[in-house]
Motif scaffolding. Structure first.
Motif, PDB file in Angstrom:
ATOM      1  N   ALA A 187      -0.742  -2.568  -4.241  1.00 40.20           N
ATOM      2  CA  ALA A 187      -0.110  -2.454  -2.923  1.00 40.20           C
ATOM      3  C   ALA A 187      -0.989  -1.609  -2.012  1.00 40.20           C
ATOM      4  O   ALA A 187      -1.315  -0.466  -2.327  1.00 40.20           O
ATOM      5  N   THR A 188      -1.385  -2.163  -0.890  1.00 44.09           N
ATOM      6  CA  THR A 188      -2.175  -1.441   0.103  1.00 44.09           C
ATOM      7  C   THR A 188      -1.360  -1.324   1.382  1.00 44.09           C
ATOM      8  O   THR A 188      -0.682  -2.271   1.788  1.00 44.09           O
ATOM      9  N   GLY A 189      -1.408  -0.182   2.007  1.00 44.19           N
ATOM     10  CA  GLY A 189      -0.642   0.042   3.222  1.00 44.19           C
ATOM     11  C   GLY A 189      -0.265   1.503   3.343  1.00 44.19           C
ATOM     12  O   GLY A 189      -0.920   2.386   2.788  1.00 44.19           O
ATOM     13  N   VAL A 190       0.803   1.759   4.049  1.00 42.84           N
ATOM     14  CA  VAL A 190       1.234   3.127   4.321  1.00 42.84           C
ATOM     15  C   VAL A 190       2.712   3.258   3.995  1.00 42.84           C
ATOM     16  O   VAL A 190       3.507   2.350   4.265  1.00 42.84           O
ATOM     17  N   LEU A 214      10.839  19.830   9.612  1.00 44.03           N
ATOM     18  CA  LEU A 214      10.662  18.454   9.156  1.00 44.03           C
ATOM     19  C   LEU A 214       9.865  18.428   7.857  1.00 44.03           C
ATOM     20  O   LEU A 214       8.782  19.012   7.777  1.00 44.03           O
ATOM     21  N   HIS A 215      10.437  17.764   6.852  1.00 44.63           N
ATOM     22  CA  HIS A 215       9.690  17.518   5.607  1.00 44.63           C
ATOM     23  C   HIS A 215       9.012  16.155   5.740  1.00 44.63           C
ATOM     24  O   HIS A 215       9.672  15.117   5.811  1.00 44.63           O
ATOM     25  N   PHE A 216       7.682  16.161   5.796  1.00 47.85           N
ATOM     26  CA  PHE A 216       6.892  14.960   6.071  1.00 47.85           C
ATOM     27  C   PHE A 216       6.066  14.611   4.846  1.00 47.85           C
ATOM     28  O   PHE A 216       5.365  15.457   4.291  1.00 47.85           O
ATOM     29  N   GLN A 217       6.173  13.352   4.413  1.00 51.20           N
ATOM     30  CA  GLN A 217       5.387  12.832   3.292  1.00 51.20           C
ATOM     31  C   GLN A 217       4.740  11.524   3.719  1.00 51.20           C
ATOM     32  O   GLN A 217       5.369  10.702   4.392  1.00 51.20           O
ATOM     33  N   ALA A 218       3.488  11.341   3.321  1.00 46.55           N
ATOM     34  CA  ALA A 218       2.753  10.130   3.683  1.00 46.55           C
ATOM     35  C   ALA A 218       1.790   9.767   2.576  1.00 46.55           C
ATOM     36  O   ALA A 218       1.174  10.649   1.952  1.00 46.55           O
ATOM     37  N   ASN A 219       1.658   8.464   2.320  1.00 45.89           N
ATOM     38  CA  ASN A 219       0.693   7.928   1.367  1.00 45.89           C
ATOM     39  C   ASN A 219       0.022   6.724   2.004  1.00 45.89           C
ATOM     40  O   ASN A 219       0.694   5.742   2.362  1.00 45.89           O
ATOM     41  N   LEU A 220      -1.286   6.812   2.168  1.00 49.77           N
ATOM     42  CA  LEU A 220      -2.082   5.743   2.765  1.00 49.77           C
ATOM     43  C   LEU A 220      -3.022   5.192   1.707  1.00 49.77           C
ATOM     44  O   LEU A 220      -3.900   5.907   1.212  1.00 49.77           O
ATOM     45  N   THR A 221      -2.843   3.927   1.358  1.00 46.55           N
ATOM     46  CA  THR A 221      -3.625   3.285   0.304  1.00 46.55           C
ATOM     47  C   THR A 221      -4.415   2.126   0.895  1.00 46.55           C
ATOM     48  O   THR A 221      -3.855   1.299   1.632  1.00 46.55           O
ATOM     49  N   SER A 222      -5.705   2.062   0.587  1.00 48.34           N
ATOM     50  CA  SER A 222      -6.567   1.003   1.094  1.00 48.34           C
ATOM     51  C   SER A 222      -7.674   0.728   0.091  1.00 48.34           C
ATOM     52  O   SER A 222      -7.929   1.531  -0.812  1.00 48.34           O
TER      53      SER A 222
END
Length: 382
Positions: free
Chosen positions: A231-234, A251-259
Motif C-alpha cells: 500500500a502506497t499513499g498517506v 492536537l494529537h497528529f499522526q501521519a504515515n507517508l509511504t512511497s
C-alpha cells in the motif's frame, strides 16, 4: 570473666551475620514505594463514549472494527502524563469495563486530578466542534531550502514545529507554488467533536511478484509465483482537544507517508531445475527454469506529535527529506506519436529527485452557537 579477645570475636560475628543491603535491594524498595503511591479510581463515562467514538474516513481500502472506548482511552493516555502509562514503560494502567461503561485507572493523585479536569472539560464542551485542514507539501530540496529559510522554518533532519499566522500562510503558499516541482495535497476539511479521533486514508494498493514458492507435488517440482500487496499513499490521524479558554487546540497528529523509491521496479532472477518425465516413464535431462521476481524498495516517513496550536495559527511540521527516482519522457513532435515508428523518436529515462516534505495543520474551533444557528436555519442534516 570474658577475655577481650573473646568479646571482640563475638562482636565481629554479629556484624558478619547482619544482612547486607545492596543497590538491587534499594532499587526494589524504591520501586515498591513508587507503586504504593498509585491510587485506583473509577470514572463513569457513559455520557462521553458516544461522542468520542472514532470516525474513519477512507478513500480506498476497508475499515476495521473499532472498540467504543478506544477514543477516550487514547485521548487520556496521549494527553495526560504520557510517560507514566504502562504502554509507554510506566506503571499507570487504564481499563474500560463495557458492562458499567466505567474507566478504572491506577495512577498517582496528580494524574487523577488531571483526568478529572479533562473529563469535566469534555462534558462542558461536548457541543464544541473542531474543523481541521491538513496539507501535505512536497517541494524541491534546493528551492525549498531558500523558501523555508525566508519564513523561519527549520530544515534540520529532526522534526520541528513552526507556527504561521493567516497572512504568513498565504504568502508561504504563494511562494512555494511558484515552482513547477511543488506538489500540494490538501485533504477535505474534517469536522470533529471535541476529543474525537478522525483518520483519513488515501492509499493505492499495488501487487508485486516478490517470491517464488517451489514445491514437490509427488511427481515433479513446481514453481508458483507469489504476489505481495504493498500500500502506497498517506494515512493521517488527528484528535483535537479544545483548551478551557478556547484560545488554543491541543492536537494529537499522526501521519504515515509511504512511497516507492523508484517508479521502475528492479528484477532479480530465480533459477530452478525441473526434471521432465516422458510418457514412457523415463526421466529426461533437467531443464533450467528462470523466474524473475520484483524487488520494490519502499520509503516510509512517519510523524507522531502532540501540538498545542493557538487559535488562528497553522502548525508547520518540517524536517523530512526523501530521495526517489521519477520517470522522464521526451518525444519528437509529430514523429514521436506515430504508431510503430514513433518508438524511434521517443526516449524515456529515470531521474533522481530530492524533495522536502512538509505537513501543515490548521485547526479551527466551531462554537455551539454557530452550530445551533445553522441547524435552526437549514433544519439540520439527517
Amino acid at each position: 570473666m570474658l577475655s577481650r579477645r573473646f568479646g571482640l570475636a563475638v562482636l565481629l560475628a554479629g556484624l558478619l551475620m547482619q544482612p547486607l543491603v545492596g543497590p538491587a535491594s534499594l532499587r526494589a524498595e524504591e520501586k515498591v514505594a513508587g507503586r504504593a503511591r498509585l491510587v485506583q479510581r473509577s470514572y463513569l463515562v457513559a455520557d462521553l463514549l458516544v461522542p468520542l467514538k472514532p470516525v474513519v474516513v477512507e478513500k480506498q481500502g476497508k475499515r476495521g472494527p473499532v472498540s467504543p472506548d478506544h477514543g477516550l482511552v487514547k485521548l487520556i493516555t496521549h494527553m495526560i502524563a504520557v510517560e507514566t502509562w504502562q504502554v509507554n514503560g510506566g506503571c499507570g494502567t487504564i481499563d474500560y469495563f463495557p458492562l458499567g461503561m466505567t474507566l478504572v485507572v491506577n495512577q498517582t493523585l496528580e494524574v487523577h486530578r488531571q483526568i478529572e479536569a479533562l473529563l469535566k472539560t469534555l462534558r462542558a464542551e461536548q457541543e464544541t466542534n473542531v474543523s481541521c485542514e491538513i496539507r501535505l507539501i512536497s517541494v524541491d530540496a534546493d528551492f525549498g531550502q531558500r523558501v523555508l529559510s525566508e519564513f523561519g522554518i527549520p530544515t534540520k533532519s529532526k522534526t520541528e514545529v513552526t507556527f504561521l499566522s493567516h497572512e504568513q500562510l498565504r504568502k508561504f503558499c504563494d511562494a512555494i507554488q511558484a515552482h513547477l516541482g511543488t506538489s500540494v495535497l490538501q485533504t477535505p476539511k474534517i469536522t470533529m467533536r471535541n476529543g474525537q479521533e478522525a483518520t483519513l486514508r488515501v492509499c493505492n494498493m499495488q501487487f508485486f511478484v516478490t517470491r517464488v514458492d517451489v514445491s514437490w507435488d509427488g511427481e515433479q517440482v513446481r514453481g508458483m509465483p507469489i504476489n505481495t500487496p504493498i500500500a502506497t499513499g498517506v494515512v493521517l490521524s488527528v484528535q483535537p482537544l479544545v483548551a478551557a479558554d478556547r484560545q488554543s487546540v491541543r492536537l494529537h497528529f499522526q501521519a504515515n507517508l509511504t512511497s516507492l523509491e523508484s517508479q521502475k521496479v528492479g528484477l532479480s532472477p530465480v533459477t530452478t531445475k525441473l526434471f521432465p518425465i516422458h510418457e514412457s516413464g523415463e526421466k529426461a535431462e533437467p531443464v533450467t527454469f528462470t523466474q524473475f521476481i520484483q524487488t520494490p524498495k519502499v520509503i516510509t516517513l512517519s510523524a507522531d506529535k502532540v501540538l498545542s496550536i493557538p487559535e488562528g495559527r497553522t502548525a508547520v511540521l518540517s524536517g523530512w527529506k526523501q530521495k526517489r527516482e521519477v520517470s522522464k519522457k521526451w518525444a519528437l513532435p509529430l514523429l514521436g506519436e506515430l504508431p510503430y515508428l514513433g518508438s524511434l523518436f521517443r526516449y524515456e529515462w529515470q531521474e533522481p529527485v530530492c524533495e522536502r516534505i512538509l505537513f501543515m495543520v490548521t485547526p479551527r474551533v466551531v462554537l455551539p452557537e454557530k452550530v445551533e444557528t445553522y441547524e435552526r436555519i437549514h433544519g439540520g442534516i439527517e
